[in-house]
Motif scaffolding. Structure first.
Motif, PDB file in Angstrom:
ATOM      1  N   LYS A  60     -74.272 -14.537 -37.743  1.00  0.00           N
ATOM      2  CA  LYS A  60     -73.152 -14.813 -36.850  1.00  0.00           C
ATOM      3  C   LYS A  60     -72.853 -16.311 -36.814  1.00  0.00           C
ATOM      4  O   LYS A  60     -71.696 -16.727 -36.851  1.00  0.00           O
ATOM      5  CB  LYS A  60     -73.468 -14.301 -35.447  1.00  0.00           C
ATOM      6  CG  LYS A  60     -72.300 -14.381 -34.502  1.00  0.00           C
ATOM      7  CD  LYS A  60     -72.618 -13.725 -33.174  1.00  0.00           C
ATOM      8  CE  LYS A  60     -71.413 -13.781 -32.253  1.00  0.00           C
ATOM      9  NZ  LYS A  60     -71.690 -13.123 -30.984  1.00  0.00           N
ATOM     10  N   GLU A  63     -71.052 -17.275 -39.930  1.00  0.00           N
ATOM     11  CA  GLU A  63     -69.667 -16.815 -39.894  1.00  0.00           C
ATOM     12  C   GLU A  63     -68.812 -17.745 -39.035  1.00  0.00           C
ATOM     13  O   GLU A  63     -67.699 -18.109 -39.415  1.00  0.00           O
ATOM     14  CB  GLU A  63     -69.614 -15.391 -39.344  1.00  0.00           C
ATOM     15  CG  GLU A  63     -68.238 -14.783 -39.320  1.00  0.00           C
ATOM     16  CD  GLU A  63     -68.247 -13.375 -38.755  1.00  0.00           C
ATOM     17  OE1 GLU A  63     -67.220 -12.986 -38.174  1.00  0.00           O
ATOM     18  OE2 GLU A  63     -69.265 -12.680 -38.892  1.00  0.00           O
ATOM     19  N   LYS A  67     -65.641 -20.019 -40.323  1.00  0.00           N
ATOM     20  CA  LYS A  67     -64.309 -19.951 -39.711  1.00  0.00           C
ATOM     21  C   LYS A  67     -63.833 -21.329 -39.280  1.00  0.00           C
ATOM     22  O   LYS A  67     -62.659 -21.675 -39.452  1.00  0.00           O
ATOM     23  CB  LYS A  67     -64.319 -19.003 -38.513  1.00  0.00           C
ATOM     24  CG  LYS A  67     -64.335 -17.545 -38.893  1.00  0.00           C
ATOM     25  CD  LYS A  67     -64.314 -16.650 -37.670  1.00  0.00           C
ATOM     26  CE  LYS A  67     -64.355 -15.193 -38.061  1.00  0.00           C
ATOM     27  NZ  LYS A  67     -64.348 -14.305 -36.877  1.00  0.00           N
TER      28      LYS A  67
END
Length: 103
Positions: A60, A63, A67
């Motif tokens: 997570k 990620e 982003k």
């Protein structure tokens, strides 16, 4: 989670553990968790990592970081396009212009 994190910190690929974990066929090999603990201790001189994160949390965080990086890249692209529009040219300006040498 602990053994996977220890292996990742050692630079081992968790996907390849099946090749390493072969102690039933080759009895002289240590079981995989014990092997990882031994080489982790050899390299870092400690029994376990300071902070153990679950693999889901690590993925997570990666990620979120990806982003943010993508968003920053998009902002820089828009700024470059705006600068080109302000100059009134259709040519592509280099992102890092080279200084001109006067002769």
């Amino acid at each position: 989670d602990t053994h996977v994190q220890m292996a990742r910190e050692l630079g081992l690929n968790p996907d390849k553990f099946g090749k390493i974990d072969n102690h039933k066929q080759e009895v002289w090999k240590a079981p995989l968790p014990k092997f990882i603990e031994e080489i982790f201790y050899k390299r870092f001189k400690k029994e376990r990592p300071d902070v153990v994160k679950p693999l889901k949390q690590i993925l997570k965080e990666q990620e979120i970081k990806a982003k943010a990086k993508k968003k920053d890249k998009e902002i820089r692209r828009k700024e470059r396009e705006q600068k080109q529009a302000d100059n009134g040219t259709d040519e592509v300006l280099p992102s890092n212009p080279q200084p001109r040498i006067a002769e």
